[in-house]
Design a protein around this motif. Structure first.
Motif, PDB file in Angstrom:
ATOM      1  N   LYS A  46      51.045  18.665 -17.847  1.00  0.00           N
ATOM      2  CA  LYS A  46      51.601  19.386 -19.000  1.00  0.00           C
ATOM      3  C   LYS A  46      52.134  18.414 -20.051  1.00  0.00           C
ATOM      4  N   VAL A  47      51.678  18.598 -21.290  1.00  0.00           N
ATOM      5  CA  VAL A  47      52.204  17.794 -22.401  1.00  0.00           C
ATOM      6  C   VAL A  47      53.523  18.426 -22.840  1.00  0.00           C
ATOM      7  N   ILE A  48      54.569  17.615 -22.983  1.00  0.00           N
ATOM      8  CA  ILE A  48      55.848  18.193 -23.420  1.00  0.00           C
ATOM      9  C   ILE A  48      56.216  17.813 -24.856  1.00  0.00           C
ATOM     10  N   LEU A  83      45.276  19.644 -30.681  1.00  0.00           N
ATOM     11  CA  LEU A  83      46.118  20.582 -29.933  1.00  0.00           C
ATOM     12  C   LEU A  83      45.357  21.900 -29.762  1.00  0.00           C
ATOM     13  N   ALA A  84      44.722  22.050 -28.598  1.00  0.00           N
ATOM     14  CA  ALA A  84      43.848  23.217 -28.367  1.00  0.00           C
ATOM     15  C   ALA A  84      44.553  24.218 -27.466  1.00  0.00           C
ATOM     16  N   ALA A  85      45.768  24.578 -27.848  1.00  0.00           N
ATOM     17  CA  ALA A  85      46.544  25.574 -27.097  1.00  0.00           C
ATOM     18  C   ALA A  85      47.435  26.282 -28.117  1.00  0.00           C
ATOM     19  N   PHE A  89      53.156  29.086 -27.050  1.00  0.00           N
ATOM     20  CA  PHE A  89      53.305  29.107 -25.595  1.00  0.00           C
ATOM     21  C   PHE A  89      53.102  27.746 -24.938  1.00  0.00           C
ATOM     22  N   SER A  90      52.758  26.745 -25.735  1.00  0.00           N
ATOM     23  CA  SER A  90      52.484  25.445 -25.105  1.00  0.00           C
ATOM     24  C   SER A  90      53.774  24.692 -24.790  1.00  0.00           C
ATOM     25  N   ASP A  91      54.896  25.093 -25.399  1.00  0.00           N
ATOM     26  CA  ASP A  91      56.193  24.418 -25.203  1.00  0.00           C
ATOM     27  C   ASP A  91      56.136  22.945 -25.578  1.00  0.00           C
ATOM     28  N   PHE A 231      42.693  28.955 -35.477  1.00  0.00           N
ATOM     29  CA  PHE A 231      41.585  29.874 -35.773  1.00  0.00           C
ATOM     30  C   PHE A 231      41.738  31.188 -35.017  1.00  0.00           C
ATOM     31  N   GLU A 232      42.494  31.159 -33.910  1.00  0.00           N
ATOM     32  CA  GLU A 232      42.730  32.383 -33.135  1.00  0.00           C
ATOM     33  C   GLU A 232      43.429  33.457 -33.983  1.00  0.00           C
ATOM     34  N   ASN A 233      44.117  33.025 -35.047  1.00  0.00           N
ATOM     35  CA  ASN A 233      44.811  33.979 -35.915  1.00  0.00           C
ATOM     36  C   ASN A 233      43.846  34.795 -36.750  1.00  0.00           C
ATOM     37  N   VAL A 235      40.311  35.272 -35.659  1.00  0.00           N
ATOM     38  CA  VAL A 235      39.517  36.001 -34.674  1.00  0.00           C
ATOM     39  C   VAL A 235      39.699  35.296 -33.333  1.00  0.00           C
ATOM     40  N   SER A 236      39.940  36.086 -32.300  1.00  0.00           N
ATOM     41  CA  SER A 236      40.306  35.497 -31.009  1.00  0.00           C
ATOM     42  C   SER A 236      39.208  35.736 -29.980  1.00  0.00           C
ATOM     43  N   THR A 237      38.259  34.826 -29.895  1.00  0.00           N
ATOM     44  CA  THR A 237      37.222  34.916 -28.863  1.00  0.00           C
ATOM     45  C   THR A 237      36.852  33.508 -28.411  1.00  0.00           C
ATOM     46  N   MET A 238      36.232  33.444 -27.241  1.00  0.00           N
ATOM     47  CA  MET A 238      35.798  32.140 -26.733  1.00  0.00           C
ATOM     48  C   MET A 238      34.745  31.524 -27.656  1.00  0.00           C
ATOM     49  N   GLU A 239      33.829  32.384 -28.137  1.00  0.00           N
ATOM     50  CA  GLU A 239      32.729  31.875 -28.964  1.00  0.00           C
ATOM     51  C   GLU A 239      33.261  31.256 -30.256  1.00  0.00           C
ATOM     52  N   THR A 240      34.204  31.974 -30.905  1.00  0.00           N
ATOM     53  CA  THR A 240      34.703  31.460 -32.185  1.00  0.00           C
ATOM     54  C   THR A 240      35.577  30.222 -31.961  1.00  0.00           C
ATOM     55  N   GLN A 241      36.203  30.123 -30.787  1.00  0.00           N
ATOM     56  CA  GLN A 241      36.973  28.907 -30.505  1.00  0.00           C
ATOM     57  C   GLN A 241      36.053  27.707 -30.285  1.00  0.00           C
ATOM     58  N   THR A 242      34.806  27.979 -29.886  1.00  0.00           N
ATOM     59  CA  THR A 242      33.839  26.875 -29.767  1.00  0.00           C
ATOM     60  C   THR A 242      33.541  26.330 -31.164  1.00  0.00           C
TER      61      THR A 242
HETATM   62  C1  LIG Z   1      43.003  39.394 -21.105  1.00  0.00           C
HETATM   63  C2  LIG Z   1      42.121  38.660 -22.091  1.00  0.00           C
HETATM   64  C3  LIG Z   1      40.816  39.094 -22.295  1.00  0.00           C
HETATM   65  C4  LIG Z   1      39.984  38.414 -23.181  1.00  0.00           C
HETATM   66  N1  LIG Z   1      38.701  38.815 -23.308  1.00  0.00           N
HETATM   67  C5  LIG Z   1      37.842  38.095 -24.045  1.00  0.00           C
HETATM   68  C6  LIG Z   1      36.449  38.418 -24.073  1.00  0.00           C
HETATM   69  O1  LIG Z   1      35.996  39.348 -23.413  1.00  0.00           O
HETATM   70  N2  LIG Z   1      35.626  37.663 -24.841  1.00  0.00           N
HETATM   71  C7  LIG Z   1      36.097  36.594 -25.560  1.00  0.00           C
HETATM   72  O2  LIG Z   1      35.306  35.908 -26.206  1.00  0.00           O
HETATM   73  N3  LIG Z   1      37.411  36.261 -25.560  1.00  0.00           N
HETATM   74  C8  LIG Z   1      38.284  36.979 -24.817  1.00  0.00           C
HETATM   75  N4  LIG Z   1      39.611  36.640 -24.796  1.00  0.00           N
HETATM   76  C9  LIG Z   1      40.092  35.601 -25.719  1.00  0.00           C
HETATM   77  C10 LIG Z   1      39.786  34.196 -25.217  1.00  0.00           C
HETATM   78  O3  LIG Z   1      40.241  34.064 -23.888  1.00  0.00           O
HETATM   79  C11 LIG Z   1      40.495  33.200 -26.152  1.00  0.00           C
HETATM   80  O4  LIG Z   1      40.039  33.411 -27.480  1.00  0.00           O
HETATM   81  C12 LIG Z   1      40.158  31.762 -25.774  1.00  0.00           C
HETATM   82  O5  LIG Z   1      40.472  31.532 -24.407  1.00  0.00           O
HETATM   83  C13 LIG Z   1      40.947  30.774 -26.641  1.00  0.00           C
HETATM   84  O6  LIG Z   1      40.506  29.497 -26.295  1.00  0.00           O
HETATM   85  P1  LIG Z   1      41.381  28.195 -26.575  1.00  0.00           P
HETATM   86  O7  LIG Z   1      40.605  27.063 -26.001  1.00  0.00           O
HETATM   87  O8  LIG Z   1      41.755  28.130 -28.015  1.00  0.00           O
HETATM   88  O9  LIG Z   1      42.744  28.405 -25.797  1.00  0.00           O
HETATM   89  P2  LIG Z   1      43.042  28.718 -24.265  1.00  0.00           P
HETATM   90  O10 LIG Z   1      41.844  29.272 -23.561  1.00  0.00           O
HETATM   91  O11 LIG Z   1      44.309  29.507 -24.282  1.00  0.00           O
HETATM   92  O12 LIG Z   1      43.296  27.278 -23.656  1.00  0.00           O
HETATM   93  C14 LIG Z   1      44.492  26.581 -23.860  1.00  0.00           C
HETATM   94  C15 LIG Z   1      44.645  25.607 -22.693  1.00  0.00           C
HETATM   95  O13 LIG Z   1      45.743  24.746 -22.978  1.00  0.00           O
HETATM   96  C16 LIG Z   1      46.489  24.601 -21.794  1.00  0.00           C
HETATM   97  N5  LIG Z   1      47.870  24.265 -22.177  1.00  0.00           N
HETATM   98  C17 LIG Z   1      48.789  25.070 -22.775  1.00  0.00           C
HETATM   99  N6  LIG Z   1      49.932  24.397 -22.969  1.00  0.00           N
HETATM  100  C18 LIG Z   1      49.731  23.150 -22.502  1.00  0.00           C
HETATM  101  C19 LIG Z   1      50.557  21.979 -22.427  1.00  0.00           C
HETATM  102  N7  LIG Z   1      51.836  21.985 -22.869  1.00  0.00           N
HETATM  103  N8  LIG Z   1      50.028  20.848 -21.861  1.00  0.00           N
HETATM  104  C20 LIG Z   1      48.744  20.841 -21.394  1.00  0.00           C
HETATM  105  N9  LIG Z   1      47.918  21.909 -21.458  1.00  0.00           N
HETATM  106  C21 LIG Z   1      48.409  23.054 -22.004  1.00  0.00           C
HETATM  107  C22 LIG Z   1      46.401  25.951 -21.097  1.00  0.00           C
HETATM  108  O14 LIG Z   1      46.696  25.799 -19.710  1.00  0.00           O
HETATM  109  C23 LIG Z   1      44.938  26.316 -21.357  1.00  0.00           C
HETATM  110  O15 LIG Z   1      44.097  25.773 -20.373  1.00  0.00           O
HETATM  111  C24 LIG Z   1      40.474  37.297 -23.904  1.00  0.00           C
HETATM  112  C25 LIG Z   1      41.801  36.853 -23.710  1.00  0.00           C
HETATM  113  C26 LIG Z   1      42.608  37.538 -22.803  1.00  0.00           C
HETATM  114  C27 LIG Z   1      43.990  37.018 -22.557  1.00  0.00           C
END
Ligand SMILES: Cc1cc2nc3c(=O)[nH]c(=O)nc-3n(C[C@H](O)[C@H](O)[C@H](O)COP(=O)(O)OP(=O)(O)OC[C@H]3O[C@@H](n4cnc5c(N)ncnc54)[C@H](O)[C@@H]3O)c2cc1C
Length: 273
Positions: A46-48, A83-85, A89-91, A231-233, A235-242
């Protein structure tokens, strides 16, 4: 795409069916990406804090770097930080005020149940006639539900087990209580509940400021911490985060490759997906 300013936000309705998952969990895809890139992957670390620091090169010029501290007390210095979190909530403590970048998140209540759904609850006589994906509506059309609120938003059958039970995923506005679950199911052999801070609150207002893609200690700084989470603000999806991750890589490529460092053209064998 350095700072984002949109007048709208987006959501998508995923059909829930015909989707595939990797055995043991989809996280394995991303772990494998990181390992195959030959990065030094530190899981469960965990990064603090991330602090802006200045070092001096051999000519006495300022060089901006980042000191990254992890929970085990180790501090490492890096040229760049991505910063990909979600900041909220990352604290992670930054060395400049970042309160205004921390957005409210929408809580999603997820309940997984293995059992037999109750067809009577849905006005059906036979479980075979129960749809596999049920979506409810909200105000003002929900007045027939107790308290004017549907007990769930979606109720989707994900698997039928050999013993005839179904595995159902329920998204609901609150944590469902035992009574509600007992109404929805004739029997339950397994129930698992989890609360997620799923995505930033989507307020339907005009002219809303989103956190910047580059978090700068001072507005006049040329560069800063790259923040794909912003970017999650929109649109929040895995694809758009790619795509957001690709944008982070592009910005860093542009920054470093403009310094006469020998770089491949962006997209040549990396970043193309
Ligand atoms: C219940 C639910 C259902 C969803 N359904 C879908 C869906 O069907 N299709 C879709 O495309 N998207 C879906 N999403 C949205 C999708 O999960 C997110 O858009 C995506 O995961 C965001 O990716 P990210 O890499 O930006 O962040 P995250 O996936 O949140 O990754 C952040 C990472 O950072 C790590 N982290 C956080 N703080 C720290 C720290 N201090 N030090 C080190 N590491 C840290 C976390 O452990 C995590 O691994 C859903 C989300 C939820 C919660």
């Amino acid at each position: 795409m350095e700072s984002l300013r949109f007048h709208t936000v987006m959501v998508s309705m995923e059909a829930s069916h015909g989707t595939w998952a990797v055995k043991d969990g989809n996280f394995r895809i991303f772990e494998e990406f990181a390992i195959r890139s030959k990065a030094n992957v530190l899981l469960n670390t965990k990064v603090i804090s991330v602090s802006n620091i200045t070092e001096f090169d051999s000519f006495g010029n300022d060089v901006h770097k980042y000191a990254v501290e992890t929970e085990d007390g180790i501090i490492q210095v890096f040229d760049e930080v991505v910063l990909a979190a979600p900041l909220r909530f990352s604290d992670i403590v930054l060395s400049f005020p970042a309160q205004h970048y921390k957005r409210d998140y929408h809580t999603v209540h997820v309940t997984l149940v293995s059992g037999h759904a109750n067809p009577n609850y849905f006005g059906r006589s036979d479980i075979e006639k129960l749809p596999v994906f049920i979506v409810t509506t909200g105000y003002p059309l929900a007045q027939n539900f107790p308290d004017g609120q549907a007990p769930f938003e979606t109720f989707s059958v994900h698997r039928i087990l050999e013993n005839g039970e179904t595995v159902v995923k329920i998204f609901s506005p609150n944590k469902p209580d035992e009574k509600q679950l007992d109404q929805l199911f004739l029997n339950r052999t397994w129930t698992y509940y989890k609360e997620w801070q799923a995505f930033p609150q989507l307020y339907p207002v005009e002219d809303m400021d989103f956190p910047s893609f580059i978090l700068k200690a001072n507005e006049q700084d040329e560069f800063g911490i790259v923040y794909p989470g912003s970017f999650e603000n929109f649109v929040s999806t895995m694809e758009t985060q790619t795509i957001s991750g690709k944008n982070a890589a592009r910005l860093l490529h542009e920054k470093w490759c403009s310094k006469n460092i020998h770089c491949k053209k962006f997209g040549d064998g990396w970043g193309d997906y």
